[in-house]
Write a protein that holds these residues in place. Structure first.
Motif, mmCIF file in Angstrom:
data_model
loop_
_atom_site.group_PDB
_atom_site.id
_atom_site.type_symbol
_atom_site.label_atom_id
_atom_site.label_comp_id
_atom_site.label_asym_id
_atom_site.label_seq_id
_atom_site.Cartn_x
_atom_site.Cartn_y
_atom_site.Cartn_z
ATOM 1 N N ALA A 1 37.110 45.889 32.190
ATOM 2 C CA ALA A 1 37.317 45.878 33.650
ATOM 3 C C ALA A 1 36.023 45.557 34.382
ATOM 4 C CB ALA A 1 37.888 47.203 34.115
ATOM 5 N N GLY A 2 35.259 44.596 33.844
ATOM 6 C CA GLY A 2 34.098 44.089 34.571
ATOM 7 C C GLY A 2 34.570 43.042 35.572
ATOM 8 N N LEU A 3 33.641 42.261 36.094
ATOM 9 C CA LEU A 3 34.005 41.247 37.095
ATOM 10 C C LEU A 3 35.023 40.256 36.526
ATOM 11 C CD1 LEU A 3 33.526 40.078 39.919
ATOM 12 C CD2 LEU A 3 31.621 38.745 38.969
ATOM 13 N N GLU B 1 35.377 28.829 43.835
ATOM 14 C CA GLU B 1 36.131 30.044 43.470
ATOM 15 C C GLU B 1 35.483 31.305 44.035
ATOM 16 O OE1 GLU B 1 35.531 27.535 41.472
ATOM 17 O OE2 GLU B 1 37.426 26.961 40.528
ATOM 18 N N VAL B 2 34.152 31.292 44.189
ATOM 19 C CA VAL B 2 33.473 32.485 44.730
ATOM 20 C C VAL B 2 33.884 32.685 46.183
ATOM 21 C CG1 VAL B 2 31.250 33.534 45.281
ATOM 22 C CG2 VAL B 2 31.492 32.187 43.188
ATOM 23 N N ASP C 1 31.328 29.786 28.938
ATOM 24 C CA ASP C 1 31.518 29.374 30.343
ATOM 25 C C ASP C 1 30.475 29.910 31.312
ATOM 26 O OD1 ASP C 1 33.828 28.087 29.493
ATOM 27 O OD2 ASP C 1 35.140 29.750 30.041
ATOM 28 N N GLY C 2 29.358 30.418 30.826
ATOM 29 C CA GLY C 2 28.273 30.775 31.744
ATOM 30 C C GLY C 2 28.088 32.265 31.929
ATOM 31 N N ILE C 3 26.899 32.626 32.380
ATOM 32 C CA ILE C 3 26.505 34.039 32.402
ATOM 33 C C ILE C 3 26.470 34.650 33.803
ATOM 34 C CG2 ILE C 3 25.119 33.881 30.294
ATOM 35 C CD1 ILE C 3 22.718 33.811 32.500
ATOM 36 N N GLY C 4 26.490 33.821 34.836
ATOM 37 C CA GLY C 4 26.330 34.348 36.202
ATOM 38 C C GLY C 4 27.665 34.840 36.770
ATOM 39 N N MET C 5 27.585 35.563 37.866
ATOM 40 C CA MET C 5 28.804 36.094 38.478
ATOM 41 C C MET C 5 29.739 34.970 38.924
ATOM 42 S SD MET C 5 27.693 39.459 40.568
ATOM 43 C CE MET C 5 26.208 38.842 41.312
ATOM 44 N N ALA C 6 29.152 33.874 39.452
ATOM 45 C CA ALA C 6 29.992 32.755 39.897
ATOM 46 C C ALA C 6 30.748 32.163 38.707
ATOM 47 C CB ALA C 6 29.123 31.685 40.553
ATOM 48 N N GLN D 1 35.764 31.368 35.708
ATOM 49 C CA GLN D 1 36.495 31.450 34.444
ATOM 50 C C GLN D 1 37.780 32.273 34.613
ATOM 51 O OE1 GLN D 1 35.427 34.325 31.365
ATOM 52 N NE2 GLN D 1 35.016 32.611 30.004
ATOM 53 N N ALA D 2 37.642 33.418 35.291
ATOM 54 C CA ALA D 2 38.787 34.321 35.450
ATOM 55 C C ALA D 2 39.904 33.637 36.239
ATOM 56 C CB ALA D 2 38.336 35.594 36.158
ATOM 57 N N ARG D 3 39.540 32.966 37.306
ATOM 58 C CA ARG D 3 40.557 32.300 38.144
ATOM 59 C C ARG D 3 41.241 31.164 37.371
ATOM 60 N NH1 ARG D 3 40.330 30.135 43.629
ATOM 61 N NH2 ARG D 3 42.225 28.902 43.804
#
Ligand SMILES: Cc1cc2nc3c(=O)[nH]c(=O)nc-3n(C[C@H](O)[C@H](O)[C@H](O)COP(=O)(O)OP(=O)(O)OC[C@H]3O[C@@H](n4cnc5c(N)ncnc54)[C@H](O)[C@@H]3O)c2cc1C
Length: 458
Positions: free
Chosen positions: A14-16, A68-69, A438-443, A448-450
């Motif tokens: 249940a992270g970002l 997406e952000v 798919d990358g390490i940053g919050m964006a 990825q999630a979307r």
């Protein structure tokens, strides 16, 4: 076995990533359950309020690097508010010699800056005409030296990599670690020409224009974003404190077992998405063969120590900037510092300040093992010199350690990405997400999630 739950989709973590995914799946009317081992949602994202200080225990800022952000904040309107950084955050500092220098923001400052050599400044003018590289496995060190020159490597890219990856340019491979930059060279032949072309393409696409590169948080801290997502997903769809979760493939879907308050719970789901780190996957997916586990066991992580230092009254240097980064060749004990209360509102009492200091990373892993008093004394030495404070008596000092802070996208990434694809084909309905790809940053996590939610909703 006390109960069996039936679900369309189970998300582990249940992270970002997990929360954003569950939020968009719910928007698509999917029956989703999130399984989280800790006692709260958010993963590494968490905001604390204490004596007038509002601080992050994990990430402090994201970048609106993709539409997406912006759209996530639009979709959460009324529950949390986007906060862009104050324009003063455009000023970014690099330590060289015995002081901070601002990264050039225009032609005049670029000519005058002592950060780069005269030779490399002239060399940059030739960047659009330099041939693209042909080795997809070239290290970031070689990539930057080839296109820009050694002084840009040492005093721009190396500190940037410390700030983003807590990593080392000799280890990271641009194709995997900085795919957008790599693509500029491959698709347009040059960073400069590619960036100009991209800017033109953006002008004709209103959705792309939402990717502003602005630094963001949520009003009141990133925890508010997590609260909003958690509320939208619904507590009834999140199992906290779920221990020993493991997945096994069945004829039609998957069986997930987990332990809640000492009791075993069984869940049947058509699809399962993992968002946990690579180190957790062998236990979560015990059916993987040895060769299938290896790429996850091999993934190297940077450990990071973050110290939050707050002062009710600030007497040091001017902090009107985003923060400062320290090139590795300057041999300091810190990777850098973010002057968070300078660019986000209401993070420190009036007249005071709160600073996040990052230490450790792949270059100084020993710092992760240091005791609190050792870190305190390290901070004292560095703060007196680098922040020009006469004595180090903070009103707030908190230390947070992350053993698996940031995965390092090195040469082994190719094999990891291939294994993920093969596993997803071999076990239809299984998805391996999170920052292992798919990358390490919050964006990157939000995007990825979307994207995955849209694929799963089809
Ligand atoms: C110190 C630090 C600073 C950072 N700074 C920035 C920054 O400035 N800007 C930026 O864009 N990004 C930053 N990042 C990266 C960014 O925070 C992460 O990429 C993002 O938050 C990761 O989200 P996630 O959901 O993929 O992973 P996580 O937040 O790690 O969430 C994974 C979740 O899975 C759970 N989990 C793990 N194993 C299991 C299991 N077996 N069963 C059930 N649940 C499990 C965990 O408890 C956790 O809640 C930083 C990261 C760290 C650690």
């Amino acid at each position: 076995m006390s109960s069996v739950i039936e679900k369309d989709i189970v998300v582990i973590g249940a992270g970002l990533t997990g929360l954003t995914l569950a939020f968009y799946l719910k928007k698509h009317n999917k029956d989703v359950l999130v399984i989280e081992k800790s006692n709260r949602t958010g993963g590494v994202i968490h905001t604390e309020n204490e004596n007038g200080f509002v601080y992050e225990t994990g990430p402090n800022t994201g970048v609106v690097g993709n539409p997406e952000v912006a759209e996530l904040f639009e979709d959460l309107e009324g529950l949390c508010t986007f906060e862009g950084a104050d324009p003063s955050a455009k000023r970014r500092l690099i330590w060289k010699g015995n002081k901070w220098h601002a990264i050039p923001s225009g032609l005049i400052s670029a000519i005058g800056t002592p950060l780069f050599t005269l030779k490399d400044k002239f060399r940059v003018l030739g960047e659009p005409f330099r041939k693209p590289g042909t080795n997809p496995e070239e290290t970031l060190t070689d990539f930057v030296k080839r296109r820009l020159g050694v002084s840009f490597l040492n005093y721009a890219v190396d500190p940037f990599i410390s700030g983003v990856y807590a990593g080392n340019t000799d280890y990271l491979i641009p194709k995997y670690a900085l795919p957008k930059l790599y693509a500029l060279e491959q698709n347009y032949g040059s960073f400069i020409r590619g960036s100009m072309q991209k800017a033109k393409e953006k002008k004709n696409d209103p959705r792309l224009q939402k990717a502003t590169k602005e630094v963001f948080s949520a009003k009141g801290g990133l925890g508010k974003l997590i609260d909003a997502l958690t509320q939208k997903v619904g507590n009834e769809n999140i199992l906290l404190n779920a221990k020993n979760t493991s997945v096994s493939p069945e004829k039609a879907g998957f069986k997930i077992t987990t332990t809640l308050n000492g009791e075993s719970v069984e869940i049947n789901a058509k699809k399962v998405v993992t968002t946990a780190g690579a180190y957790a996957l062998p236990a979560v997916l015990p059916f993987l063969e040895k060769a299938e586990k290896e790429p996850f066991e091999a993934l190297k992580y940077a450990s990071v120590v973050q110290a939050i230092v707050g002062f009710k009254s600030w007497k040091g240097m001017s902090l009107k900037a985003f923060g400062g980064l320290v090139p590795s060749r300057e041999n300091k004990k810190i990777l850098g510092a973010l002057f968070t209360s300078s660019f986000f509102v209401q993070r420190a009492p009036e007249g005071g300040t709160v600073i996040s200091v990052f230490m450790g990373g792949t270059r100084r892993p020993e710092i992760y093992e240091m005791s609190d008093p050792e870190i305190h004394s390290l901070l004292e030495t560095q703060a007196k010199e680098m922040l020009e404070i006469p004595d180090f008596k903070p009103d707030l000092l908190k230390i947070f350690r992350y053993k698996h802070a940031i995965p390092q996208y090195g040469l082994d990434s190719k094999q990891r990405f291939e294994t993920i694809n093969k596993l997803q084909e071999k076990y239809p309905g299984l998805y391996l997400a999170g920052n292992i790809r798919d990358g390490i940053g919050m964006a990157d996590r939000i995007k990825q999630a979307r994207t995955l939610a849209e694929e799963l909703a089809k």
